[in-house]
Scaffold this motif. Sequence first.
Motif, PDB file in Angstrom:
ATOM      1  N   VAL A   1     -13.702  35.134  55.876  1.00  0.00           N
ATOM      2  CA  VAL A   1     -12.894  35.172  57.039  1.00  0.00           C
ATOM      3  C   VAL A   1     -13.447  34.997  58.581  1.00  0.00           C
ATOM      4  O   VAL A   1     -14.896  35.141  58.327  1.00  0.00           O
ATOM      5  CB  VAL A   1     -12.296  37.151  57.209  1.00  0.00           C
TER       6      VAL A   1
ATOM      7  N   VAL B   1      -7.914  43.901  65.242  1.00  0.00           N
ATOM      8  CA  VAL B   1      -7.644  44.377  63.939  1.00  0.00           C
ATOM      9  C   VAL B   1      -8.610  45.166  63.653  1.00  0.00           C
ATOM     10  O   VAL B   1     -10.075  44.907  64.623  1.00  0.00           O
ATOM     11  CB  VAL B   1      -7.920  42.545  62.728  1.00  0.00           C
TER      12      VAL B   1
ATOM     13  N   HIS C   1      -3.797  41.589  58.289  1.00  0.00           N
ATOM     14  CA  HIS C   1      -5.042  42.031  57.922  1.00  0.00           C
ATOM     15  C   HIS C   1      -4.598  42.404  56.904  1.00  0.00           C
ATOM     16  O   HIS C   1      -5.541  43.037  56.203  1.00  0.00           O
ATOM     17  CB  HIS C   1      -6.129  42.522  59.136  1.00  0.00           C
TER      18      HIS C   1
ATOM     19  N   VAL D   1     -10.577  36.571  63.780  1.00  0.00           N
ATOM     20  CA  VAL D   1      -9.872  38.008  63.548  1.00  0.00           C
ATOM     21  C   VAL D   1      -9.348  38.319  64.728  1.00  0.00           C
ATOM     22  O   VAL D   1      -9.989  38.289  66.096  1.00  0.00           O
ATOM     23  CB  VAL D   1     -10.583  39.616  63.204  1.00  0.00           C
TER      24      VAL D   1
ATOM     25  N   VAL E   1      -5.585  37.527  60.749  1.00  0.00           N
ATOM     26  CA  VAL E   1      -7.274  37.566  60.416  1.00  0.00           C
ATOM     27  C   VAL E   1      -6.695  35.667  60.142  1.00  0.00           C
ATOM     28  O   VAL E   1      -6.145  35.595  59.590  1.00  0.00           O
ATOM     29  CB  VAL E   1      -7.667  38.561  59.354  1.00  0.00           C
TER      30      VAL E   1
END
Length: 328
Positions: free
Chosen positions: A71, A78, A104, A74, A30
Motif C-alpha cells: 500500500v 479508507v 479497499h 490511501v 488504495v
Amino acid sequence: MYAVVITGPGGPEVLEVREVEDPVPGPEEVLVAVKAAGLNRGDIRRRQEGAFWMPPGARGDILGLEVAGVVAKVGEKVTGVPPGSRVFALLAGGGYAQRVAVHHRMLLPIPQNLEFWEAAAIPEAFFTAHDALFRRCALQLGERVLIHAVGSGGGSAALQLAHQAGAYTFGTAGSQEKLARAKVLGLDVGINYREQDFTRVVQEHTGGSGVDVVFDLVGAAYWEGNVACLRPLGRLVLVGNLSGGRWQADLGPLLQKRLQVHGTVLRTRSLDEKILLTQEFRRQILPLFERSVVRPVVDRVFPWREVADAHRYLDSNANFGKVVLAVD
C-alpha cells in the motif's frame, strides 16, 4: 509509471512496456505499488482481441486481473489499511503496471508465510475455485469431483480446496508428469486425456455410479463426457471454454438425471459482488493459506519486461500451476 500496454490485437509481440499516467485513487480506494502480477488465460484472450470494454475508470489496454504489492497511498475514507501493508487483490484489469488503484474492501493481507509472487497467484484461481465448487455446486464431504485441466492454475486450486473439503478427486491432464505433481496436492485418480477416455476411467473407478461434481475449464469438447460422468443430481460448473463455447447437445440426460449446470466468471461481476466474494474468501479460505494447508502453485516467475515470453509460455500449456510477473 510504467505499464505493459496492448498496442493492438495479436500475438505476444503486441505487448510493450510504456510510460503511462499514474492511477489516482478515489476516496474509498488504495494505491498499491505492485510487486507481482498473475497471468491468466483471460489475459491471452484480451491480447488476441485487443483492448475492449472495461468497467468505468479501468484502462482496457493494460492487462492483469490479480496483483500483490505494498500500500502506497490511501483515499480519504479508507481506514484500517495503513501505507506499507502487504496486500493482494483481484482486479478488473490494469495489473501489469507499477501501480494500481483498488477499492479497499477488495484488498486481502498477504500471510507472513507467503512471498509477493505467491500471493499474486491466488486471487483469480482460488476465488474461481471457491466460488465454483462451494458457492455454485455445494460440494460436500465424501462426494466425488472431476477436475479438468488439473495442472492449470485454476485446476490446481480446485484440487487443493476439494481435497481439504474431504472430497474424492479425479483429475485430467495431458502428461504423466503433471498428474504426478497433482498427486502431491491431493489427487486420488489421475487421467491422462491423451491416452485415456476420462468418462470410462470415472465409470470404472466408481462402479458406474459417476461423480457428484464436474469442474470444467475446457468447455464444448467435454460436454458429452461430463454429462455421462455425472451421477443423478450431479452438478456441472463451467469456468472456461478453451475448446470452444458452442456445442449441439442432447438435453435428455440433464432431464433424466436431474442435473444442474452452472456457469461462473469473475470479470463481469459488479464491484459489490466482488467485494462480497472477497470478504467471504477472507473468512473461509485465507486461514488455510496462513496455516499452509493450501498454497498457491507457481510454475515460473518472469521479469515483467519479459512479458511476451511469459505469454508464450502460458500459451504453450507447459506450465503446472500459475505463471507470474515480477514487477520492478
